[in-house]
Design a protein around this motif. Structure first.
Motif: not given
Length: 278
Positions: A67-70, A63-64, A56-57
């Motif tokens: 980068r885009r989660p898919v 994400l900061a 998670e770290r």
């Protein structure tokens, strides 16, 4: 235990997990695999939760960075691999848009540290999965289509010297993934009996079947859907789910070309660039 002592222990754990994340972060940045992180995470009953905290770290940092989660990938779906790592559950990692490789494209030399490949079934969702406990019917209804996939796993841990805590912390050893381009509705394919063949330049290097993935690829996806709801991060419309390997993983080298065929789903291909001469 006094409040002061618990606070000190919590602080020590946070420091250790920050160090573990830093070790993995450095491996990404330098392209040099690192030592295992299990020494920092521990071996107790809470080791998996601590490993996911490291993951998670890293996720928050990615994400900061924009980068885009898919979607997500599922690992450890083979009972044999679970026994090897001393666990009785799969694991998961995050898929990011920049991990996707077009079908037939080439992965540049040096893009990955220690790549290995496996053929999988990918599901693409067109509904959210937010119930506390899902049924197979919920999952089938939420799945727009299935695709053949090649997942290129990649450990940041030197020589793949991993335990369950190492791979979970390391985003479930995610690297790159390749999706086929011919979507198939679930009603048109039997994923449990679908046979898989993975070839390297025409030579067969891995075979398997849908049932090798927790008895059925949908079983793996169901586990993921319920797990992510408990964590407050449910699967969403548009997400891609890599459900897990259908056969043995294959080590790859520069210059390799891999093609996977899954009965009822079609084929998918990826190449690995040869190393440049210096």
């Amino acid at each position: 235990m006094t409040g002061t002592s618990k606070t000190a222990l919590d602080g020590a754990l946070d420091t250790a997990l920050d160090t573990a994340a830093g070790r993995l972060r450095a491996a990404y940045a330098t392209g040099a695999p690192c030592a295992p992180v299990r020494d920092l995470i521990g071996t107790g009953d809470d080791r998996l939760a601590a490993a996911y905290q490291v993951q998670e770290r890293l996720t928050r940092e990615w994400l900061a960075q924009g980068r885009r989660p898919v979607g997500h990938k599922i690992g450890l779906t083979s009972p044999a691999v679970q026994r090897q790592l001393g666990v009785d559950t799969p694991d998961f990692g995050l898929l990011l848009a920049d991990m996707a490789v077009p079908d037939g494209a080439e992965i540049p030399a040096g893009a990955l540290l220690q790549p290995r490949a496996e053929a999988e079934v990918a599901l693409v969702l067109d509904r959210d999965l937010t119930r506390e406990r899902h049924t197979i019917a919920d999952l089938v209804r939420a799945t727009a289509f299935a695709l053949p996939a090649i997942e290129v796993v990649d450990s940041r841990i030197r020589d793949w010297d991993i335990t369950i805590t190492d791979t979970v912390a390391d985003n479930a050893s995610a690297g790159r993934y390749v999706l086929g381009t011919r979507p198939v509705r679930l009603r048109d394919v039997d994923l449990r009996t679908a046979g898989m063949v993975l070839e390297r330049r025409g030579d067969q290097v891995s075979t398997g079947i849908g049932a090798a993935c927790l008895g059925h690829p949908l079983n793996a996806a169901l586990w993921l859907a319920d797990t992510l709801v408990r964590l407050g991060r449910p699967l969403r419309e548009g997400d891609t789910v890599l459900t897990g390997a259908l056969g043995p993983v294959v080590t790859v080298a520069p210059g390799d070309v891999l093609e996977a065929r899954i009965a009822g789903l079609g084929d998918v291909r990826v190449a690995f660039a040869a190393e440049e001469n210096t």
